[in-house]
Scaffold this motif. Structure first.
Motif, PDB file in Angstrom:
ATOM      1  N   GLU A 101      -5.016 -29.921 -25.226  1.00 16.96           N
ATOM      2  CA  GLU A 101      -4.224 -29.120 -26.169  1.00 16.96           C
ATOM      3  C   GLU A 101      -2.923 -29.819 -26.521  1.00 16.96           C
ATOM      4  OE1 GLU A 101      -3.528 -24.442 -26.871  1.00 16.96           O
ATOM      5  OE2 GLU A 101      -2.958 -25.148 -24.879  1.00 16.96           O
ATOM      6  N   TRP A 142      -3.779 -32.555 -29.100  1.00 19.83           N
ATOM      7  CA  TRP A 142      -4.808 -32.208 -30.079  1.00 19.83           C
ATOM      8  C   TRP A 142      -4.425 -32.623 -31.498  1.00 19.83           C
ATOM      9  CZ3 TRP A 142      -9.551 -30.852 -28.757  1.00 19.83           C
ATOM     10  CH2 TRP A 142     -10.403 -30.290 -29.708  1.00 19.83           C
ATOM     11  N   CYS A 158      -7.942 -21.422 -23.728  1.00 21.34           N
ATOM     12  CA  CYS A 158      -7.429 -22.687 -24.271  1.00 21.34           C
ATOM     13  C   CYS A 158      -8.528 -23.439 -25.013  1.00 21.34           C
ATOM     14  CB  CYS A 158      -6.860 -23.533 -23.142  1.00 21.34           C
ATOM     15  SG  CYS A 158      -6.038 -25.047 -23.694  1.00 21.34           S
ATOM     16  N   LEU A 198      -8.837 -24.455 -29.120  1.00 21.40           N
ATOM     17  CA  LEU A 198      -9.039 -25.807 -29.634  1.00 21.40           C
ATOM     18  C   LEU A 198     -10.248 -25.878 -30.563  1.00 21.40           C
ATOM     19  CD1 LEU A 198      -8.289 -27.924 -26.438  1.00 21.40           C
ATOM     20  CD2 LEU A 198      -6.748 -27.318 -28.316  1.00 21.40           C
ATOM     21  N   ASP A 224      -9.498 -24.059 -33.784  1.00 21.17           N
ATOM     22  CA  ASP A 224      -8.607 -24.844 -34.640  1.00 21.17           C
ATOM     23  C   ASP A 224      -9.383 -25.927 -35.372  1.00 21.17           C
ATOM     24  OD1 ASP A 224      -5.704 -25.804 -35.298  1.00 21.17           O
ATOM     25  OD2 ASP A 224      -6.756 -27.592 -34.583  1.00 21.17           O
TER      26      ASP A 224
END
Length: 215
Positions: free
Chosen positions: A73, A76, A115, A119, A122
């Motif tokens: 993260e 990223w 988490c 990711l 996204d």
């Protein structure tokens, strides 16, 4: 999932993905499953119709030794979003388990899952990338490692839920390697129980190619 010649394939994860890549060389793929996948795709392209070599997808390796999901993260934006992959493969989880046992550094499964879900969501939203998730695995070579499954199995299930929730294709490295270990010693596939041997990497690469790598 079908790959196109102009696809950009990005692999991100921990040392299993890193596999000794030269971080000073953006084209370095290491000596593990990412390199094996790229080589197989090049070989396919070079044996196209009429024997005329053709282009193959671009492959990028962004694995980093020791990474947990929170480390992914933190990098990223630069290591995924800015590189605009069209196919993104994530392999993470074993260090989130391992650090609990060797450094007493917990990674609660619920936080880990949230988490990873962020990711993947996204990437799906900002890149419209096709997503692939490789499950974490363990092939115990010591009695102590057997206890790690108490943490790893719920974490693997969290990976599967995050993948399903974001439409990611799953490569079940845990099943592939466990099945392979029925016919040979686990240490032949992962000498320390975690890091694959060349044979272990080849099996992961073949599983990825079978599930996600059709041209």
């Amino acid at each position: 999932m079908y790959l196109k010649e102009d696809d950009t394939l990005l692999f991100i994860g921990d040392s299993i993905t890193d596999a000794g890549r030269d971080r000073a060389d953006a084209t370095s793929l290491g000596n593990g499953y990412v390199h094996a996948i790229a080589q197989s795709l090049r070989d396919r392209a070079n044996n196209g119709p009429g024997g005329i070599p053709g282009p193959s997808p671009r492959v990028i390796n962004k694995g980093l030794n020791g990474n947990r999901v929170y480390d992914l993260e933190s990098r990223w934006a630069t290591d995924v979003t800015e590189l605009r992959p069209t196919v993104l493969t994530v392999k993470i989880g074993i260090n989130d388990t391992w650090r609990r046992y060797d450094r007493q550094l917990p990674s609660p499964v619920a936080e880990f899952e949230a988490c990873l879900d962020r990711l993947l969501a996204d990437a799906a939203r900002t890149l419209a990338a096709r997503l692939v998730v490789i499950t974490p695995f363990l092939l115990p070579v010591t009695p102590e490692q057997e206890s790690w499954f108490d943490d790893l199995l719920p974490r693997r299930d969290a990976v599967l839920r995050a993948a399903a929730g974001n439409g990611a294709q799953v490569v079940r490295a845990d099943l592939v390697l466990t099945r392979a270990a029925r016919d040979r010693e686990a240490a032949r596939l992962a000498p320390d129980g975690v890091h694959p041997s060349p044979l272990g990497h080849r099996l992961i690469a073949d599983a990825w190619l079978a599930g996600a790598g059709a041209l």
